[in-house]
Design a protein around this motif. Structure first.
Motif, PDB file in Angstrom:
ATOM      1  N   VAL A  26      28.683  37.511  -5.817  1.00  0.00           N
ATOM      2  CA  VAL A  26      27.749  36.761  -7.048  1.00  0.00           C
ATOM      3  C   VAL A  26      27.574  36.451  -8.282  1.00  0.00           C
ATOM      4  CG1 VAL A  26      25.127  36.360  -7.119  1.00  0.00           C
ATOM      5  CG2 VAL A  26      26.266  37.799  -5.272  1.00  0.00           C
ATOM      6  N   SER A  27      27.462  35.102  -8.249  1.00  0.00           N
ATOM      7  CA  SER A  27      27.781  35.252 -10.495  1.00  0.00           C
ATOM      8  C   SER A  27      26.422  34.127 -10.738  1.00  0.00           C
ATOM      9  CB  SER A  27      29.087  34.263 -10.446  1.00  0.00           C
ATOM     10  OG  SER A  27      29.810  34.494  -9.790  1.00  0.00           O
ATOM     11  N   ARG A  28      25.723  34.559 -11.957  1.00  0.00           N
ATOM     12  CA  ARG A  28      25.017  33.513 -12.143  1.00  0.00           C
ATOM     13  C   ARG A  28      25.476  32.431 -12.897  1.00  0.00           C
ATOM     14  NH1 ARG A  28      22.283  32.908 -18.028  1.00  0.00           N
ATOM     15  NH2 ARG A  28      24.887  34.017 -18.904  1.00  0.00           N
ATOM     16  N   ALA A  29      24.437  31.242 -12.779  1.00  0.00           N
ATOM     17  CA  ALA A  29      25.289  29.777 -13.095  1.00  0.00           C
ATOM     18  C   ALA A  29      24.191  29.050 -13.430  1.00  0.00           C
ATOM     19  CB  ALA A  29      25.529  29.780 -11.218  1.00  0.00           C
ATOM     20  N   LEU A  30      24.212  27.896 -14.024  1.00  0.00           N
ATOM     21  CA  LEU A  30      23.755  26.832 -13.825  1.00  0.00           C
ATOM     22  C   LEU A  30      24.132  25.762 -13.336  1.00  0.00           C
ATOM     23  CD1 LEU A  30      22.303  26.164 -15.866  1.00  0.00           C
ATOM     24  CD2 LEU A  30      23.839  25.109 -17.274  1.00  0.00           C
ATOM     25  N   CYS A  31      23.035  25.273 -12.742  1.00  0.00           N
ATOM     26  CA  CYS A  31      22.381  24.011 -12.498  1.00  0.00           C
ATOM     27  C   CYS A  31      23.258  23.083 -12.717  1.00  0.00           C
ATOM     28  CB  CYS A  31      21.779  24.387 -11.521  1.00  0.00           C
ATOM     29  SG  CYS A  31      21.053  22.767  -9.903  1.00  0.00           S
ATOM     30  N   ILE A  32      23.664  22.052 -13.868  1.00  0.00           N
ATOM     31  CA  ILE A  32      23.772  21.241 -14.329  1.00  0.00           C
ATOM     32  C   ILE A  32      22.988  20.294 -14.355  1.00  0.00           C
ATOM     33  CG2 ILE A  32      25.355  19.851 -15.967  1.00  0.00           C
ATOM     34  CD1 ILE A  32      27.474  21.758 -14.288  1.00  0.00           C
TER      35      ILE A  32
ATOM     36  N   ILE B 280      19.133  28.053 -14.590  1.00  0.00           N
ATOM     37  CA  ILE B 280      20.399  28.996 -13.842  1.00  0.00           C
ATOM     38  C   ILE B 280      19.983  29.624 -12.197  1.00  0.00           C
ATOM     39  CG2 ILE B 280      20.294  31.459 -14.597  1.00  0.00           C
ATOM     40  CD1 ILE B 280      21.659  30.236 -16.631  1.00  0.00           C
ATOM     41  N   VAL B 281      21.485  29.870 -12.349  1.00  0.00           N
ATOM     42  CA  VAL B 281      20.613  30.296 -10.057  1.00  0.00           C
ATOM     43  C   VAL B 281      21.712  31.694 -10.600  1.00  0.00           C
ATOM     44  CG1 VAL B 281      19.569  27.832 -10.008  1.00  0.00           C
ATOM     45  CG2 VAL B 281      22.707  27.845  -9.669  1.00  0.00           C
TER      46      VAL B 281
ATOM     47  N   PHE C 136      26.991  24.629   0.764  1.00  0.00           N
ATOM     48  CA  PHE C 136      28.154  23.981   0.384  1.00  0.00           C
ATOM     49  C   PHE C 136      29.810  25.017   0.987  1.00  0.00           C
ATOM     50  CE2 PHE C 136      26.929  23.493  -3.229  1.00  0.00           C
ATOM     51  CZ  PHE C 136      27.910  24.612  -4.150  1.00  0.00           C
ATOM     52  N   VAL C 137      30.197  24.081   1.087  1.00  0.00           N
ATOM     53  CA  VAL C 137      31.947  24.957   1.116  1.00  0.00           C
ATOM     54  C   VAL C 137      32.414  24.200   0.724  1.00  0.00           C
ATOM     55  CG1 VAL C 137      33.457  24.552   2.991  1.00  0.00           C
ATOM     56  CG2 VAL C 137      31.641  24.681   3.884  1.00  0.00           C
ATOM     57  N   CYS C 138      33.093  25.166   0.354  1.00  0.00           N
ATOM     58  CA  CYS C 138      34.012  24.416  -1.174  1.00  0.00           C
ATOM     59  C   CYS C 138      35.468  25.589  -1.351  1.00  0.00           C
ATOM     60  CB  CYS C 138      33.412  24.466  -2.324  1.00  0.00           C
ATOM     61  SG  CYS C 138      34.624  24.702  -4.029  1.00  0.00           S
ATOM     62  N   ASP C 139      36.721  25.718  -0.725  1.00  0.00           N
ATOM     63  CA  ASP C 139      37.638  25.747  -0.514  1.00  0.00           C
ATOM     64  C   ASP C 139      37.680  26.967   0.265  1.00  0.00           C
ATOM     65  OD1 ASP C 139      39.021  23.730  -2.563  1.00  0.00           O
ATOM     66  OD2 ASP C 139      38.749  25.562  -4.166  1.00  0.00           O
ATOM     67  N   HIS C 140      37.278  26.547   1.496  1.00  0.00           N
ATOM     68  CA  HIS C 140      37.110  28.275   2.297  1.00  0.00           C
ATOM     69  C   HIS C 140      36.069  28.930   2.024  1.00  0.00           C
ATOM     70  CE1 HIS C 140      40.723  25.800   5.120  1.00  0.00           C
ATOM     71  NE2 HIS C 140      41.579  26.058   3.744  1.00  0.00           N
ATOM     72  N   ASN C 141      35.678  28.690   0.713  1.00  0.00           N
ATOM     73  CA  ASN C 141      34.483  29.129   0.697  1.00  0.00           C
ATOM     74  C   ASN C 141      32.847  28.154   0.655  1.00  0.00           C
ATOM     75  OD1 ASN C 141      35.562  31.354  -0.349  1.00  0.00           O
ATOM     76  ND2 ASN C 141      36.735  30.189  -2.137  1.00  0.00           N
ATOM     77  N   LEU C 142      32.542  29.508   1.423  1.00  0.00           N
ATOM     78  CA  LEU C 142      30.623  29.219   1.412  1.00  0.00           C
ATOM     79  C   LEU C 142      29.840  29.248   0.200  1.00  0.00           C
ATOM     80  CD1 LEU C 142      28.881  27.958   3.114  1.00  0.00           C
ATOM     81  CD2 LEU C 142      28.310  30.431   3.378  1.00  0.00           C
ATOM     82  N   TRP C 143      29.819  28.314  -0.264  1.00  0.00           N
ATOM     83  CA  TRP C 143      28.660  28.437  -1.867  1.00  0.00           C
ATOM     84  C   TRP C 143      27.223  28.910  -1.418  1.00  0.00           C
ATOM     85  CZ3 TRP C 143      30.108  26.657  -7.168  1.00  0.00           C
ATOM     86  CH2 TRP C 143      31.124  27.292  -7.715  1.00  0.00           C
ATOM     87  N   VAL C 144      26.506  29.370  -2.006  1.00  0.00           N
ATOM     88  CA  VAL C 144      24.976  29.654  -1.219  1.00  0.00           C
ATOM     89  C   VAL C 144      24.196  29.710  -2.993  1.00  0.00           C
ATOM     90  CG1 VAL C 144      22.910  30.661  -0.244  1.00  0.00           C
ATOM     91  CG2 VAL C 144      25.644  30.835   0.394  1.00  0.00           C
ATOM     92  N   VAL C 145      23.346  28.863  -2.989  1.00  0.00           N
ATOM     93  CA  VAL C 145      23.029  28.568  -4.238  1.00  0.00           C
ATOM     94  C   VAL C 145      21.228  29.224  -4.172  1.00  0.00           C
ATOM     95  CG1 VAL C 145      22.004  27.087  -6.109  1.00  0.00           C
ATOM     96  CG2 VAL C 145      24.387  26.537  -5.020  1.00  0.00           C
ATOM     97  N   MET C 146      20.997  30.517  -5.245  1.00  0.00           N
ATOM     98  CA  MET C 146      19.990  31.179  -4.739  1.00  0.00           C
ATOM     99  C   MET C 146      19.094  31.016  -6.068  1.00  0.00           C
ATOM    100  SD  MET C 146      21.298  34.178  -3.002  1.00  0.00           S
ATOM    101  CE  MET C 146      23.171  34.686  -3.390  1.00  0.00           C
ATOM    102  N   PRO C 147      17.796  31.855  -5.993  1.00  0.00           N
ATOM    103  CA  PRO C 147      16.944  31.845  -7.111  1.00  0.00           C
ATOM    104  C   PRO C 147      18.197  33.181  -7.736  1.00  0.00           C
ATOM    105  CG  PRO C 147      15.522  31.927  -5.530  1.00  0.00           C
ATOM    106  CD  PRO C 147      16.461  31.887  -4.746  1.00  0.00           C
ATOM    107  N   TYR C 148      17.235  33.212  -9.373  1.00  0.00           N
ATOM    108  CA  TYR C 148      18.578  34.205  -9.545  1.00  0.00           C
ATOM    109  C   TYR C 148      17.427  34.902 -10.479  1.00  0.00           C
ATOM    110  CZ  TYR C 148      20.644  36.654 -13.500  1.00  0.00           C
ATOM    111  OH  TYR C 148      21.453  37.763 -14.653  1.00  0.00           O
ATOM    112  N   MET C 149      18.157  36.279  -9.542  1.00  0.00           N
ATOM    113  CA  MET C 149      16.948  37.089  -9.756  1.00  0.00           C
ATOM    114  C   MET C 149      17.492  38.195 -10.767  1.00  0.00           C
ATOM    115  SD  MET C 149      15.237  36.847  -6.919  1.00  0.00           S
ATOM    116  CE  MET C 149      13.620  38.225  -7.072  1.00  0.00           C
ATOM    117  N   ALA C 150      16.530  38.173 -12.027  1.00  0.00           N
ATOM    118  CA  ALA C 150      17.629  38.577 -13.152  1.00  0.00           C
ATOM    119  C   ALA C 150      17.669  40.287 -13.397  1.00  0.00           C
ATOM    120  CB  ALA C 150      16.397  38.041 -14.545  1.00  0.00           C
ATOM    121  N   GLY C 151      16.510  40.532 -12.730  1.00  0.00           N
ATOM    122  CA  GLY C 151      16.495  42.279 -13.279  1.00  0.00           C
ATOM    123  C   GLY C 151      17.522  43.061 -11.722  1.00  0.00           C
ATOM    124  N   GLY C 152      18.399  42.516 -11.171  1.00  0.00           N
ATOM    125  CA  GLY C 152      18.982  43.100 -10.718  1.00  0.00           C
ATOM    126  C   GLY C 152      18.226  43.110  -8.900  1.00  0.00           C
TER     127      GLY C 152
END
Ligand SMILES: Nc1ncnc2c1ncn2[C@@H]1O[C@H](COP(=O)(O)OP(=O)(O)OP(=O)(O)O)[C@@H](O)[C@H]1O
Length: 681
Positions: free
Chosen positions: A32-38, A43-44, A83-99
């Motif tokens: 799971v990575s922090r990411a920016l939805c451009i 932040i997601v 969505f699927v990207c290069d044999h990976n599934l990407w799941v975009v979720m709310p970012y839970m900053a506290g972990g």
């Protein structure tokens, strides 16, 4: 208003719309990575599931992640899109900053949280669980690592949906690299894989999670999986210790005790638990943000620090036991899951190391006699005088019937009298001796979280009350259809396959009452248990076809089968008079080996049944008298072959057991002699 805005937001589909930042978590099959939805400048979190690593059907994962998309509750982590990207599934979720709570525990509260914090977190988790259960879903992975906190102290139950897919996929069921679930949190009925399980399995995991939050680690977390299984099945349930955990209130202890009852029907539902007085002290999200998050480094930095710490500890080989186990958990989270039933492996696992392990902090004590040769070493599970059973029965809230469960905790082989009911349960006066010299690799024990199904009877319940719910449920029904197919492939003999998700939506108390109607049938291939835990459960009568063969086995083993056997056995007894049941009672190794042999036998029987069915189908497909006659003849000869094979297997099984007993007798003699020699010298 805010919610409406949220709903209108459209998260773009495609990796090009996201910039991945630092990694904030890793799991069994995902990072799971922090990411920016451009486009949205938001932040997601992006969970990237490696399709190859998860060994799972991508369509199934995708379907399940859509289910995660449909989740709509403040305490359940939803996905924005996937969505699927290069044999990976990407799941975009709310970012839970506290972990996750686990991260926070490790980073700042290694000995656990304050009770008020725990009550606040657990109340929110219960709300999420109640929502899932109301919709006929079982989370199946409730643990501190899956409780996520956002920057405002909001608490969400994560890893729902996608993880459910991983558990359910028939592909995963069929592959061996698929450990499912973490045994520390796993309810005994899930481990046993006998009568199936239902949403009450989540309540057990919830109770374990409560202990995890209180102590900083889950009960038995320092032990390898096999040992955790044995302890969970054979010992009294863990709990808060009245002496050691003085800082915690009675209501907390009682709340945990009510969840950690071995009989699932005696556990309260999530809704009912929410009414438990323990939760009266729960505070607001702000309180969580203030007490837990203030002063904490950013999630990514925390994760890096934790990783570095673990690496250092590994390098120095000075890792405390708890952390060793953490690594071991991670190992099999990564897919080390076919538990090898090689006796040497088992020995190594059970003894952790080949040295003496005696801990003095009240934890389980394994004592290995160093002076004995390896083949005759034994480890002794010492049980301290413990009182959890009486504690539970003394203090359990009668409303929750917690005390009833304790009656199920008894053991004939390993006498377990728990006094202390923590992770650190000590076991006294009992011994698990493992001394076999047979090192030939046996069949593998594969304990998997089985594909669950909900009993058809539950479909008569109240219809879903909203469109959203219908959508949610129909989605889940869709997803379960693949499970059915897969299951049939896995095991045709089990004809009761039905969808995983309940079609009904029940109120909390109804859910409670209907426990039995929504029991999930399990198709686990194997169970690790012993006769001593509950002999009746060992013979998986209801799960197997009522074949003649099974009656023969039940008779020979002198085991009380839960099913009446109306047909008399016609197979002549070809086995020696030795009763494997008696043998296993006195032989712990046989206890473990016996189910394994049973499994081989069951597989054989099932294969036979499948062959016969296939033969019949061929016969009826071509209805000429000749084919019919031929089929009958073939069926007869097949039956004979199967019977012969069955007899042969039973002979082998009995032979193996008798050899084990001889070896054990010899060992006893050797030990006695060596003790004598020692006393002389
Ligand atoms: N939305 C999120 N925001 C921040 N961190 C997250 C988020 N989702 C997950 N994480 C972190 O990533 C870790 C792994 O995620 P997750 O549990 O979903 O993966 P997994 O492969 O399903 O793991 P497992 O099955 O072992 O629980 C979590 O323990 C958590 O710490």
């Amino acid at each position: 208003m805010d919610k409406e805005k949220e709903e209108k937001k459209k998260y773009p589909i495609g990796a090009e719309y996201y910039t991945l930042y630092e990694e904030v978590g890793t799991g069994a099959s995902a990072t799971v990575s922090r990411a920016l939805c451009i486009p949205l400048n938001e932040i997601v979190a992006v969970k990237i599931m490696d399709f190859e690593r998860s060994n799972c059907n991508l369509n199934n994962i995708s379907r399940e992640s859509q289910l995660m998309f449909l989740v709509d509750h403040p305490n359940v982590l939803k996905s924005h899109c996937s969505f699927v990207c290069d044999h990976n599934l990407w799941v975009v979720m709310p970012y839970m900053a506290g972990g996750s709570c686990l991260h926070i525990l490790k980073a700042a509260h290694p000995d656990g949280f304050e009770e008020v914090v725990i009550a606040t977190i657990l109340r929110e988790v219960l709300k999420g669980l109640d929502y899932l259960h109301q919709h006929g879903h079982i989370h199946r992975d409730v643990k501190a690592g899956n409780i996520l906190i956002d920057s405002h102290g909001g608490i969400k139950l994560g890893d729902f949906g996608v993880s459910a897919c991983l558990f359910d996929s028939g592909d995963r069921q069929r592959t061996r690299n698929t450990f499912v679930g973490t045994p520390c949190w796993m309810a005994p009925e899930v481990m046993e894989q006998v009568h199936g399980y239902d949403f009450k399995a989540d309540i057990w995991s919830f109770g374990i999670t409560a202990l995890e939050l209180a102590h900083g680690h889950a009960p038995f977390s320092k032990y390898p999986p096999m040992k955790v299984l044995l302890i969970t099945l054979q010992n009294a349930p863990p709990g808060l210790d009245y002496e050691r955990d003085k800082k915690f209130s009675k209501s907390f202890k009682q709340m945990i005790a009510s969840c950690l009852v071995k009989d699932p029907s005696q556990r309260p539902s999530a809704k009912r638990l929410l009414r438990n007085p323990f939760f009266k002290q729960a505070r607001s999200n702000d309180y969580i943000a203030r007490t837990l998050l203030e002063g904490l480094p950013a999630l990514g930095d925390r994760l890096q620090a934790l990783k570095r710490h673990e690496e250092d500890m590994l390098a120095q080989k000075k890792m405390p036991n708890g952390e060793k186990e953490e690594i071991s958990q991670n190992e099999y989270n990564r897919g080390i899951s076919g538990w090898n039933f090689d006796l040497e492996d088992l020995k190594a696992q059970a003894s952790l190391d080949d040295d003496t392990i005696i801990e003095t902090d009240g934890d389980l004590h394994y004592k290995q006699l160093k002076h004995q040769p390896f083949s005759s070493r034994r480890f002794t599970l010492l049980q301290h005088q413990s009182s959890s059973a009486s504690q539970h029965s003394d203090t359990a809230d009668s409303d929750d019937n917690a005390h009833n469960s304790l009656s199920s905790v008894d053991s004939t082989t390993i006498t377990v009298k728990s006094e202390k009911s923590d992770d650190d349960v000590s076991v006294s006066g009992s011994t698990i001796e493992q001394s076999a010299t047979n090192t030939s690799p046996g069949p593998e024990i594969l304990v998997e979280k089985p594909v669950p199904e909900v009993n058809k009877r539950s479909s008569n319940g109240a219809p879903a009350s909203s469109n959203q719910r219908d959508k949610f449920q129909s989605q889940s029904q869709n997803s379960s259809s693949s499970v059915i197919t897969n299951l049939q492939i896995l095991d045709d003999a089990h004809a009761e396959t039905i969808p995983r998700s309940s079609k009904t939506s029940l109120s909390g108390d109804e859910v409670d009452e209907k426990t039995k109607n929504t029991v999930v049938r399990q198709k686990g291939r194997f169970k690790v248990t012993s006769e001593s835990a509950d002999m009746e459960k060992v013979v998986p009568g209801p799960m197997l076809p009522k074949s003649h063969s099974m009656q023969v086995i039940a008779q020979r083993l002198n085991i009380a089968s839960p099913l009446p056997s109306p047909l008399p056995s016609t197979t002549p007894s070809t086995t020696p008079s030795l009763s494997p049941y008696n043998a296993t009672q006195s032989n712990p190794l046989a206890q473990v080996l016996f189910p394994c042999l049973q499994y081989v036998l069951h597989t054989n029987i099932m294969q036979r049944d499948s062959l016969l069915t296939a033969m019949k189908q061929v016969g009826f497909g071509d209805c000429t008298g000749y084919t019919m006659m031929n089929a009958a003849v073939t069926e007869k000869s097949l039956l004979e072959v199967a019977h012969d094979r069955e007899k042969e297997l039973i002979r082998e099984m009995t032979d193996l057991l008798s050899r084990l007993i001889c070896v054990q007798d010899e060992l006893k003699k050797c030990k006695a002699e060596s003790a004598q020699v020692n006393s002389f010298s």
